[in-house]
Structure formats: structure tokens, C-alpha cells
Design an enzyme around this catalytic site. Structure first.
Site, mmCIF file in Angstrom:
data_model
loop_
_atom_site.group_PDB
_atom_site.id
_atom_site.type_symbol
_atom_site.label_atom_id
_atom_site.label_comp_id
_atom_site.label_asym_id
_atom_site.label_seq_id
_atom_site.Cartn_x
_atom_site.Cartn_y
_atom_site.Cartn_z
ATOM 1 N N HIS A 179 -39.246 63.740 66.568
ATOM 2 C CA HIS A 179 -40.190 64.043 65.468
ATOM 3 C C HIS A 179 -41.100 62.847 65.194
ATOM 4 C CE1 HIS A 179 -37.190 67.070 63.432
ATOM 5 N NE2 HIS A 179 -37.994 67.709 64.271
ATOM 6 N N ARG A 238 -28.150 73.219 63.399
ATOM 7 C CA ARG A 238 -27.501 72.062 64.043
ATOM 8 C C ARG A 238 -26.610 71.334 63.041
ATOM 9 N NH1 ARG A 238 -32.866 69.337 66.271
ATOM 10 N NH2 ARG A 238 -33.892 71.347 66.460
#
Ligand code: AMP
Length: 396
Positions: A179, A238
Site C-alpha cells: 500500500h 485476513r
């Protein structure tokens, strides 16, 4: 100058065409179901959305269709492909060598191919997308912008795992961080507002995938994601970080293979795994409000982990100037921001609840309570613009 930004996934290809003189998006869209049957959605500002099904056997067929539509007399925004000066490609993993946005030639592609083993999900489609675009636009410069490269400034002590060092040497097992393009964009926005060169900033990218990054003076010093985007805070599906022994214990007890266990931790955990309701934060909050205890627990765990990371980064940087929230949850969800900033006044973080809860979705807003030591913001991310800007800076 017009820059095309391409993000190729395993069965999709997203695109945005930027006019860099104005910063405007001229057109954007997505090809989906590539290799299955195929469809494209194409949007231009102020115009009706165009959708059609089309046979898209591979990424090459997809980019050919994108260019055809971009140049179409009815749907298009350019008269010829020659108007595109360069293509910026989103690439999740640049490994240890591609440490900054780079022009992609054969040498770079070969390097990306050599690290597919540590990036098995996102590597192959990104490489296939770049190869397809290069074959269709051979005379245009192609630039790779890597999610990992923002973390090239992280020191060894933060990226080497405390496991036998030979495993790093043999397999390049280390923390990479992801990211990065999003964190770099919103950190730069916060730095502009603060007007302080060595500002200490924590950026929380909270979406379906979530990561938190600490930066000093616009350079990353640590991040919550690691060898893969699985490490760190709990996410939609996740788990984030768990005791490594939990992994081997699950394998033994449930009789799962390594791949099956990875899948369990990647796609069946996080908000979804704990709540049993959904991976979408809005659904989980709704269930919590309706009295669902496990949904409440899932949100409590998320908040608990994010706050622990924020605290640890303040300790690591010995201070904090700004805290930034971005991505689907961070930009839009005032309720979650409220939960995250509660009881952080000791660390100088206090927000104005009225402004925070009233703030419009997707709009940049400062939510700092007057007098608070740390300034807090919600800043919409724009990874595509960052990719276009890096590409522009490399070719202009
Ligand atoms: P992203 O991966 O950045 O697209 O973010 C997806 C996550 O953002 C999901 O968990 C959504 O529930 C959450 N999200 C998106 N829009 C909103 C919104 N308007 N309000 C609250 N949460 C949102």
C-alpha cells in the site's frame, strides 16, 4: 501530456487516462472476466457509463479494447493512441531491487519474473499486463510504480525478521510493506498542510486490506504489513498478525496443507472470520448495532490492534505530528475513526466528534479537537494519480 494508468489483476484490467496539465481524469474503466468471457465498463466525467460484453481472451485483448474505446469517435477522449505519452503500471511488489518507480525494460521484467515466487498472486498478472501494453504500445515509455518502494527507507532493524539470517539470504524472507503508493500520497498531503519538513506522520490505510505506516519527513520508517500483505492489523478477510505457532497448530489439528492454511488466514479470517457475518465493515457495524456480539467483538479486535500499532509507532518515532485515516473505512467511516481515537489523549490525539461524525464521505477533513497536540485528518487516497505523477516525472 496524457498518461494512461493501468492496474492488471488476474482477470481484470483497470485503467485511468490523466491529463497531467490539469490533473483531470479524462476517462476510466475496468475490463473484467478476462480469460473467461469478458466485459468492459467505461466512464467519462459527466457522461453516461458505457458497458458492453466482449470476448477478452487475455490482457492484450483487454488493452486493445481499452485503446479502441479511448479513441472512439463517440465514446473516446483522444483521437489517436499517439496522444498517450506514457503508461504507468501499478505493480504490487518491486522486490529488493526496484526501490523506486522505474522505466520498465526487459531487464526489469526479468527481475519481476524472478521474484514471482514471493509475490505469487499479484506478480504474474502485473507482468502479463505490462507485456501486453508494451506489445500494443511499443513506442511509448512504460513505468512501473511499486507498492513496496515507499519502504525502501525502512531500516534493517525494522525489516529483518528475527529468524535465522540465512533464510533472508536464501529466500529474501523479510518485511517489504505494501500500500506504499497510498501511504506516500496521503502522507504528502498531510505534510503540505503541516508545512513541516521533518513531520512525524502515521497513516492508517483502512479498507478491505489495511496497513499502517509511520513516516518521518515523508520517508517511511515502519509499516504493519510484512513479507506479504497478510501481516499487521486484522482486515476484511485476513487475520493480520497471529502467533506463528497458531498456524502450525491449526495445520496439525485440522489436517490442512500449507496452501489450505494460507487460504484460511487470507480469506476466511479477519472481520469475516470473527463476526461470521461479513468482511465488509458496514455490514459488521450494522450487525453490531443490531446486538450481534461476535460482530461487536470483531470490531473491538480491529480497534485494539490498530491502536496498539499507533502507540508503538509513536514510541518508535518519539513523537507524532499528524495521524491520517484513508481508504474505504478510514476516509468514510466516522464511527470507526471515533472508536480508534478514543482514549488516546495521553498521546496527544483528540478529535472533534461533531466534525468527525458530520464529515462528508470521501472529502478531506481535519478532525482535530482544538488544542490537541497531534493533528488528525481523513484524507481520500488517490493511488492512480500518484502513479500518473511518478510516470510523468520520469518521462517529462
Ligand atoms: P477499500 O478496500 O478501500 O475499497 O475499502 C473497503 C472497506 O471500506 C469495506 O470494509 C467497506 O465497508 C468500507 N467502506 C466503504 N465505503 C464506506 C462508507 N461509506 N462508510 C463506511 N465504510 C465504508
Amino acid at each position: 501530456m496524457k498518461i494512461l494508468v493501468v492496474n492488471a489483476g488476474s482477470s481484470s484490467l483497470k485503467y485511468q487516462l490523466f491529463d497531467m496539465e490539469t490533473g483531470d481524469v479524462l476517462a476510466k474503466g475496468i475490463c473484467e472476466r478476462i480469460g473467461i468471457d469478458g466485459a468492459i465498463t467505461h466512464k467519462r466525467p459527466g457522461k453516461e457509463k458505457y458497458y458492453t460484453e466482449a470476448s477478452l481472451g487475455d490482457h492484450k485483448a483487454a488493452i486493445e479494447l481499452v485503446l479502441k474505446i479511448l479513441c472512439d469517435s463517440q465514446l473516446g477522449v483522444i483521437s489517436s493512441v499517439d496522444e498517450i505519452s506514457a503508461v504507468g503500471h501499478r505493480v504490487a511488489h518491486g522486490g529488493e531491487l526496484l526501490r523506486e518507480s522505474s522505466i520498465i525494460g526487459e531487464k526489469e521484467l526479468e527481475y519481476l519474473e524472478s521474484i514471482v515466487e514471493i509475490n505469487p498472486l499479484h506478480g504474474p498478472p502485473a507482468i502479463s499486463g505490462i507485456r501486453a501494453c508494451k506489445s500494443v504500445m511499443p513506442n511509448v515509455t512504460h513505468v512501473g510504480v511499486f507498492d513496496t518502494s515507499y519502504y525502501s527507507t525502512v531500516e534493517e532493524k525494522a525489516y529483518i525478521y528475527p529468524i535465522p539470517y540465512e533464510l533472508y539470504e536464501k529466500y529474501k524472507i523479510r518485511r517489504y510493506g505494501f500500500h506504499g503508493t497510498s501511504h506516500r500520497f496521503v502522507c504528502a498531503k498531510a505534510m503540505e498542510i503541516l508545512g513541516k519538513k521533518d513531520a512525524k506522520v502515521i497513516t492508517c490505510h483502512l479498507g478491505n486490506g489495511s496497513s499502517i505506516t509511520a513516516s518521518i519527513g515523508g520517508k517511511a520508517v515502519d509499516t504493519s504489513m510484512g513479507f506479504t500483505p497478510q501481516e499487521g492489523v486484522p482486515m476484511g478477510t485476513r487475520s493480520g498478525s497471529v502467533d506463528p505457532t497458531v498456524v502450525t497448530y491449526i495445520m496439525k489439528k485440522e489436517g490442512l496443507t500449507a496452501d489450505e492454511t494460507e487460504k484460511l488466514l487470507n480469506s476466511k479470517s479477519g472481520l469475516l472470520g470473527v463476526s461470521g457475518v461479513s468482511s465488509d465493515c458496514r455490514d459488521v457495524l450494522e450487525a453490531q448495532n443490531a446486538g450481534n456480539k461476535r460482530a461487536g467483538l470483531a470490531m473491538d479486535i480491529l480497534v485494539h490492534y490498530v491502536k496498539k500499532i499507533i502507540g508503538s509507532y509513536i514510541a518508535e518515532m518519539n513523537g507524532l505530528d499528524a495521524l491520517v485515516f484513508t481508504a474505504g473505512i478510514g476516509e468514510n467511516d466516522g464511527v470507526v475513526r471515533e472508536m480508534l481515537c478514543k482514549d488516546l489523549s495521553y498521546l496527544g490525539i483528540e478529535i472533534d466528534s461533531e466534525i468527525n461524525l458530520k464529515s462528508e464521505r470521501g472529502v478531506q477533513v481535519e478532525i482535530t479537537k482544538p488544542g490537541a497536540k497531534v493533528r488528525t485528518f481523513a484524507i481520500p487516497t488517490n493511488e492512480e494519480y500518484m502513479i500518473a505523477l511518478d510516470t510523468y516525472n520520469l518521462v517529462k
